[in-house]
Scaffold this active site. Structure first.
Site, PDB file in Angstrom:
ATOM      1  N   ASP A 127      85.479 -35.965  72.766  1.00  0.00           N
ATOM      2  CA  ASP A 127      85.533 -34.589  73.259  1.00  0.00           C
ATOM      3  C   ASP A 127      86.790 -34.307  74.072  1.00  0.00           C
ATOM      4  OD1 ASP A 127      84.715 -36.226  75.554  1.00  0.00           O
ATOM      5  OD2 ASP A 127      84.417 -34.307  76.568  1.00  0.00           O
ATOM      6  N   PHE A 129      96.146 -37.524  72.524  1.00  0.00           N
ATOM      7  CA  PHE A 129      94.762 -37.217  72.872  1.00  0.00           C
ATOM      8  C   PHE A 129      94.030 -36.715  71.629  1.00  0.00           C
ATOM      9  CE2 PHE A 129      91.102 -35.178  74.704  1.00  0.00           C
ATOM     10  CZ  PHE A 129      90.728 -36.114  75.655  1.00  0.00           C
ATOM     11  N   ASP A 162      91.245 -46.940  75.768  1.00  0.00           N
ATOM     12  CA  ASP A 162      92.489 -46.292  76.167  1.00  0.00           C
ATOM     13  C   ASP A 162      93.180 -47.223  77.167  1.00  0.00           C
ATOM     14  OD1 ASP A 162      94.382 -44.263  76.454  1.00  0.00           O
ATOM     15  OD2 ASP A 162      93.221 -43.159  77.910  1.00  0.00           O
ATOM     16  N   GLU A 193      81.656 -48.447  71.680  1.00  0.00           N
ATOM     17  CA  GLU A 193      82.410 -47.460  72.464  1.00  0.00           C
ATOM     18  C   GLU A 193      83.260 -46.609  71.526  1.00  0.00           C
ATOM     19  OE1 GLU A 193      82.769 -45.524  74.703  1.00  0.00           O
ATOM     20  OE2 GLU A 193      83.832 -46.336  76.434  1.00  0.00           O
ATOM     21  N   ASP A 194      83.570 -45.397  71.948  1.00  0.00           N
ATOM     22  CA  ASP A 194      84.368 -44.515  71.100  1.00  0.00           C
ATOM     23  C   ASP A 194      85.834 -44.939  71.048  1.00  0.00           C
ATOM     24  OD1 ASP A 194      84.818 -43.809  73.743  1.00  0.00           O
ATOM     25  OD2 ASP A 194      84.460 -41.669  73.474  1.00  0.00           O
ATOM     26  N   LYS A 239      78.762 -40.236  76.102  1.00  0.00           N
ATOM     27  CA  LYS A 239      78.272 -39.595  74.896  1.00  0.00           C
ATOM     28  C   LYS A 239      79.218 -39.845  73.731  1.00  0.00           C
ATOM     29  CE  LYS A 239      77.106 -35.737  77.909  1.00  0.00           C
ATOM     30  NZ  LYS A 239      77.571 -34.430  78.314  1.00  0.00           N
ATOM     31  N   ARG A 272      83.116 -32.515  69.717  1.00  0.00           N
ATOM     32  CA  ARG A 272      82.399 -33.727  69.311  1.00  0.00           C
ATOM     33  C   ARG A 272      81.850 -33.588  67.889  1.00  0.00           C
ATOM     34  NH1 ARG A 272      81.782 -36.854  73.964  1.00  0.00           N
ATOM     35  NH2 ARG A 272      81.316 -35.769  75.899  1.00  0.00           N
TER      36      ARG A 272
HETATM   37  P1  IMP Z   1      89.736 -46.018  79.463  1.00  0.00           P
HETATM   38  O1  IMP Z   1      88.913 -46.475  80.632  1.00  0.00           O
HETATM   39  O2  IMP Z   1      91.069 -45.492  79.906  1.00  0.00           O
HETATM   40  O3  IMP Z   1      89.869 -47.061  78.397  1.00  0.00           O
HETATM   41  O4  IMP Z   1      89.028 -44.735  78.905  1.00  0.00           O
HETATM   42  C1  IMP Z   1      88.056 -44.783  77.966  1.00  0.00           C
HETATM   43  C2  IMP Z   1      87.358 -43.448  77.878  1.00  0.00           C
HETATM   44  O5  IMP Z   1      88.265 -42.361  78.047  1.00  0.00           O
HETATM   45  C3  IMP Z   1      86.758 -43.262  76.515  1.00  0.00           C
HETATM   46  O6  IMP Z   1      85.451 -43.752  76.471  1.00  0.00           O
HETATM   47  C4  IMP Z   1      86.823 -41.765  76.324  1.00  0.00           C
HETATM   48  O7  IMP Z   1      85.666 -41.178  76.854  1.00  0.00           O
HETATM   49  C5  IMP Z   1      88.015 -41.333  77.131  1.00  0.00           C
HETATM   50  N1  IMP Z   1      89.206 -41.127  76.299  1.00  0.00           N
HETATM   51  C6  IMP Z   1      90.319 -41.879  76.276  1.00  0.00           C
HETATM   52  N2  IMP Z   1      91.215 -41.419  75.391  1.00  0.00           N
HETATM   53  C7  IMP Z   1      90.633 -40.345  74.812  1.00  0.00           C
HETATM   54  C8  IMP Z   1      91.066 -39.429  73.776  1.00  0.00           C
HETATM   55  O8  IMP Z   1      92.160 -39.501  73.197  1.00  0.00           O
HETATM   56  N3  IMP Z   1      90.167 -38.465  73.448  1.00  0.00           N
HETATM   57  C9  IMP Z   1      88.960 -38.333  74.039  1.00  0.00           C
HETATM   58  N4  IMP Z   1      88.523 -39.168  75.000  1.00  0.00           N
HETATM   59  C10 IMP Z   1      89.361 -40.162  75.392  1.00  0.00           C
HETATM   60 MG    MG Z   2      83.561 -42.507  76.421  1.00  0.00          MG
END
Ligand code: IMP
Ligand code: MG
Length: 186
Positions: free
Chosen positions: A165, A158, A108, A104-105, A48, A171
């Site tokens: 979220d 974070f 990370d 994508e948002d 989302k 959100r």
């Molecule tokens: P990754 O697989 O570690 O790259 O994680 C990506 C997902 O983790 C994103 O799509 C977010 O849903 C969540 N995420 C990572 N960092 C944050 C943050 O700082 N705030 C909120 N969601 C995060």
């Molecule tokens: Mg996400």
């Protein structure tokens, strides 16, 4: 929404204002419009977290694009990724021969997107690119992930707001802010 609202008090500070977001999203939309001139890209919203970014971005892209939605889980309610990625809702249409842009948002560790790239690659897209609102380069664990479009590089903190979220909250914040660690108990 005004900044004296109660949910703003859970932030340590605002990192990116809604005005800065709007400006960047507009620039990105125009750039995608130029890069995909003459094409009809399929814009895929990763639910989302990307929903608000997606809604704003596609309205800045002056092309006859189409949209589709995918939901994956990687986080639960914690603030660190688990490495386990599951498809909760798949695309409605196939993407064979299409120019696909994943929206994508935040990138990370990169685990979620690198997994997604792998499975969408196997489905025969003509091209596959990534547009991310935020990038936390310091946290990357997957080295071979290329993020084509990024609005903002941010530090290792974070963040919430503008679709992002913590435990499904925040959100609806119009700005992006660093969540106070007291909220998630560090
Ligand atoms: P990754 O697989 O570690 O790259 O994680 C990506 C997902 O983790 C994103 O799509 C977010 O849903 C969540 N995420 C990572 N960092 C944050 C943050 O700082 N705030 C909120 N969601 C995060
Ligand atoms: Mg996400």
């Amino acid at each position: 929404m005004e900044k004296d609202q109660e949910i703003y008090q859970d932030l340590d500070r605002i990192l990116v204002t809604k005005e800065e977001i709007a400006q960047k999203v507009r620039e990105l939309g125009l750039q995608i419009g130029r890069d995909y001139a003459g094409k009809e890209p399929v814009m895929i919203c990763i639910l989302k977290g990307a929903s608000i970014f997606f809604a704003d971005l596609i309205r800045e892209i002056p092309l006859p694009l189409t949209t589709d939605f995918m939901a994956i889980s990687s986080y639960g309610s914690a603030t660190k990724t688990s490495g386990v990625v599951r498809i909760l809702k798949d695309l409605d249409k196939d993407i064979v021969g299409k120019d696909v842009i994943i929206v994508e948002d935040i990138v990370d560790t990169g685990i979620t997107l690198s997994y997604l790239m792998k499975i969408l690659m196997q489905r025969g897209a003509a091209s596959l690119k990534i547009a991310a609102l935020l990038d936390k380069p310091a946290r990357r664990k997957v080295q071979d992930l290329h993020v084509d479009y990024v609005c903002f590089d941010i530090p290792d903190a974070f963040v919430v707001g503008y679709g992002l979220d913590y435990d499904q909250k925040y959100r609806n914040l119009p700005d992006i802010g660093i969540l106070s660690p007291r909220i998630y108990g560090v």
